[in-house]
Design an enzyme around this catalytic site. Structure first.
Site, PDB file in Angstrom:
ATOM      1  N   SER A   7       0.839  -1.201   0.000  1.00  0.00           N
ATOM      2  CA  SER A   7       0.000   0.000   0.000  1.00  0.00           C
ATOM      3  C   SER A   7       0.873   1.249   0.000  1.00  0.00           C
ATOM      4  CB  SER A   7      -0.914   0.005   1.226  1.00  0.00           C
ATOM      5  OG  SER A   7      -1.481   1.300   1.355  1.00  0.00           O
ATOM      6  N   HIS A  32      -1.115  -1.134  -4.314  1.00  0.00           N
ATOM      7  CA  HIS A  32      -2.415  -0.894  -3.686  1.00  0.00           C
ATOM      8  C   HIS A  32      -2.558   0.596  -3.406  1.00  0.00           C
ATOM      9  CE1 HIS A  32      -5.927  -2.187  -1.284  1.00  0.00           C
ATOM     10  NE2 HIS A  32      -5.576  -1.237  -0.418  1.00  0.00           N
ATOM     11  N   ASP A  34      -4.926   3.469  -1.866  1.00  0.00           N
ATOM     12  CA  ASP A  34      -6.042   3.731  -0.955  1.00  0.00           C
ATOM     13  C   ASP A  34      -6.591   5.134  -1.179  1.00  0.00           C
ATOM     14  OD1 ASP A  34      -6.202   1.346   0.779  1.00  0.00           O
ATOM     15  OD2 ASP A  34      -4.121   1.862   1.257  1.00  0.00           O
ATOM     16  N   MET A  36      -9.398   7.900  -0.067  1.00  0.00           N
ATOM     17  CA  MET A  36     -10.279   8.240   1.068  1.00  0.00           C
ATOM     18  C   MET A  36     -10.911   9.608   0.858  1.00  0.00           C
ATOM     19  SD  MET A  36      -7.749   7.116   4.150  1.00  0.00           S
ATOM     20  CE  MET A  36      -6.785   5.611   4.048  1.00  0.00           C
ATOM     21  N   HIS A  65      -8.398   0.867  -4.110  1.00  0.00           N
ATOM     22  CA  HIS A  65      -9.340   0.600  -3.017  1.00  0.00           C
ATOM     23  C   HIS A  65     -10.064   1.906  -2.678  1.00  0.00           C
ATOM     24  CE1 HIS A  65      -9.666  -0.631   1.541  1.00  0.00           C
ATOM     25  NE2 HIS A  65     -10.851  -0.519   0.964  1.00  0.00           N
ATOM     26  N   MET A  67     -12.302   3.969  -0.591  1.00  0.00           N
ATOM     27  CA  MET A  67     -12.982   4.142   0.695  1.00  0.00           C
ATOM     28  C   MET A  67     -13.740   5.462   0.616  1.00  0.00           C
ATOM     29  SD  MET A  67      -9.870   2.783   3.048  1.00  0.00           S
ATOM     30  CE  MET A  67      -8.717   3.013   1.727  1.00  0.00           C
ATOM     31  N   MET A 137     -11.424  -6.275   5.173  1.00  0.00           N
ATOM     32  CA  MET A 137     -10.667  -5.328   6.003  1.00  0.00           C
ATOM     33  C   MET A 137     -10.331  -6.000   7.327  1.00  0.00           C
ATOM     34  SD  MET A 137     -10.142  -2.421   4.413  1.00  0.00           S
ATOM     35  CE  MET A 137      -9.122  -1.968   5.813  1.00  0.00           C
ATOM     36  N   GLY A 142      -9.110   3.589   7.055  1.00  0.00           N
ATOM     37  CA  GLY A 142      -8.870   5.026   7.208  1.00  0.00           C
ATOM     38  C   GLY A 142      -7.415   5.352   7.500  1.00  0.00           C
ATOM     39  N   PHE A 143      -6.685   4.403   8.059  1.00  0.00           N
ATOM     40  CA  PHE A 143      -5.312   4.692   8.480  1.00  0.00           C
ATOM     41  C   PHE A 143      -4.426   3.473   8.282  1.00  0.00           C
ATOM     42  CE2 PHE A 143      -8.351   7.118  10.897  1.00  0.00           C
ATOM     43  CZ  PHE A 143      -7.872   8.422  10.780  1.00  0.00           C
ATOM     44  N   GLY A 144      -3.166   3.733   7.945  1.00  0.00           N
ATOM     45  CA  GLY A 144      -2.179   2.664   7.896  1.00  0.00           C
ATOM     46  C   GLY A 144      -1.632   2.404   9.296  1.00  0.00           C
ATOM     47  N   GLY A 145      -0.914   1.318   9.440  1.00  0.00           N
ATOM     48  CA  GLY A 145      -0.185   1.046  10.674  1.00  0.00           C
ATOM     49  C   GLY A 145      -1.029   0.652  11.870  1.00  0.00           C
ATOM     50  N   ASP A 175      -6.632  -6.811   4.030  1.00  0.00           N
ATOM     51  CA  ASP A 175      -6.056  -5.459   4.079  1.00  0.00           C
ATOM     52  C   ASP A 175      -6.096  -4.896   5.497  1.00  0.00           C
ATOM     53  OD1 ASP A 175      -5.240  -2.879   3.570  1.00  0.00           O
ATOM     54  OD2 ASP A 175      -6.946  -2.353   2.290  1.00  0.00           O
ATOM     55  N   GLY A 176      -4.907  -4.645   6.049  1.00  0.00           N
ATOM     56  CA  GLY A 176      -4.817  -3.964   7.340  1.00  0.00           C
ATOM     57  C   GLY A 176      -4.056  -4.771   8.380  1.00  0.00           C
ATOM     58  N   GLY A 177      -2.937  -4.239   8.836  1.00  0.00           N
ATOM     59  CA  GLY A 177      -2.191  -4.895   9.906  1.00  0.00           C
ATOM     60  C   GLY A 177      -1.535  -6.201   9.500  1.00  0.00           C
ATOM     61  N   GLY A 197       1.178  -2.348   4.093  1.00  0.00           N
ATOM     62  CA  GLY A 197       1.648  -0.966   4.066  1.00  0.00           C
ATOM     63  C   GLY A 197       2.844  -0.796   4.967  1.00  0.00           C
TER      64      GLY A 197
HETATM   65  C1  DX5 Z   1      -6.468   1.195   5.538  1.00  0.00           C
HETATM   66  C2  DX5 Z   1      -6.071   0.918   4.133  1.00  0.00           C
HETATM   67  C3  DX5 Z   1      -4.938  -0.036   4.034  1.00  0.00           C
HETATM   68  C4  DX5 Z   1      -3.693   0.434   4.722  1.00  0.00           C
HETATM   69  C5  DX5 Z   1      -2.936  -0.778   5.159  1.00  0.00           C
HETATM   70  O1  DX5 Z   1      -7.607   1.939   5.568  1.00  0.00           O
HETATM   71  O2  DX5 Z   1      -7.136   0.348   3.404  1.00  0.00           O
HETATM   72  O3  DX5 Z   1      -4.672  -0.415   2.700  1.00  0.00           O
HETATM   73  O4  DX5 Z   1      -2.877   1.223   3.916  1.00  0.00           O
HETATM   74  O5  DX5 Z   1      -1.858  -0.363   5.900  1.00  0.00           O
HETATM   75  P1  DX5 Z   1      -1.153  -1.296   6.951  1.00  0.00           P
HETATM   76  O6  DX5 Z   1      -0.632  -2.484   6.193  1.00  0.00           O
HETATM   77  O7  DX5 Z   1      -0.082  -0.427   7.482  1.00  0.00           O
HETATM   78  O8  DX5 Z   1      -2.175  -1.697   7.977  1.00  0.00           O
HETATM   79 ZN    ZN Z   2      -6.578  -0.553   1.335  1.00  0.00          ZN
END
Ligand code: DX5
Ligand code: ZN
Length: 215
Positions: A7, A32, A34, A36, A65, A67, A137, A142-145, A175-177, A197
């Protein structure tokens, strides 16, 4: 097949082209992206000018993706201007999901349906044959990490069983974590594509991390 979609949300935006080139030279399968809108999720990311710059630098297909609310208003531009290989919309954002997927298909682009962590996979019963991919998901979008939500493992297994039972070829993206600590469990549960990500971009050697995630 195990595929990785790093991502770009976790990339260095001051040196975006360098990060895209790093991914070009990696074993990543998709980029990927994202998107938003500050409504569907409580954050903004990037829009068409940035995505077009990514497209110009990328030699990997774009996995976009969305959102966002009212995705139909922008799908033509994400398919044509942004040059997506996959466009994914959220189940929770689409009142007429069947129509939305038809719109994506009109552009010859693969159709993805995303589910938030609280949305059961059973709600896909009627739409599943229309989707090329389901994105599960594993954090609230909404957020990475963020921290991986463990209950998504059962959702992957449930969905994989359903896809197999019905003889479909729908791909499952998670997707996510996602990172080296949980990728083995996710592949085993039935994931086809893992979005990564923070685990890729914050690692010392992102290309090696991508290789290990697929191994
Ligand atoms: C979150 C995004 C993800 C995000 C994943 O809303 O859809 O794609 O970038 O990031 P990580 O891998 O850091 O959780
Ligand atoms: Zn995503």
């Amino acid at each position: 097949m195990k595929q990785i979609a790093p991502s770009l949300l976790s990339a260095d935006f001051g040196h975006l082209a360098d990060d895209v080139e790093m991914l070009n030279q990696s074993e990543a399968d998709y980029l990927h992206i994202d998107v938003m809108d500050g409504h569907f999720v409580p954050n903004f990311s990037y829009g068409f000018p940035v995505i077009k710059a990514i497209r110009k630098a990328a030699r990997k297909p774009l996995d976009i993706h969305l959102m966002i609310n009212r995705p139909d208003d922008y799908i033509p531009r994400f398919c044509e201007e942004a040059g997506a290989r996959i466009v994914t919309v959220h189940y929770e954002a689409c009142t007429h999901l069947h129509r939305t997927l038809q719109l994506i298909a009109h552009y010859g682009v693969l159709k993805g349906v995303a589910l938030n962590p609280h949305t059961p996979v059973s709600l896909l019963e009627e739409i599943l044959p229309e989707a090329d991919m389901v994105l599960l998901m594993s954090v609230n979008p909404g957020f990475g990490g963020q921290k991986f939500i463990g209950s998504v493992l059962q959702k992957i297994e449930k969905l994989k069983n359903e896809i197999t039972r019905r003889g479909l070829s729908t791909m499952i993206e998670v997707d996510g974590g996602v990172g080296l600590g949980n990728c083995a469990d996710l592949w085993k549960a039935g994931a086809d594509i893992l979005v990564c990500g923070n685990s890729v971009f914050a690692s010392e050697n992102p290309q090696e991390t991508i290789r290990l995630l697929k191994a």
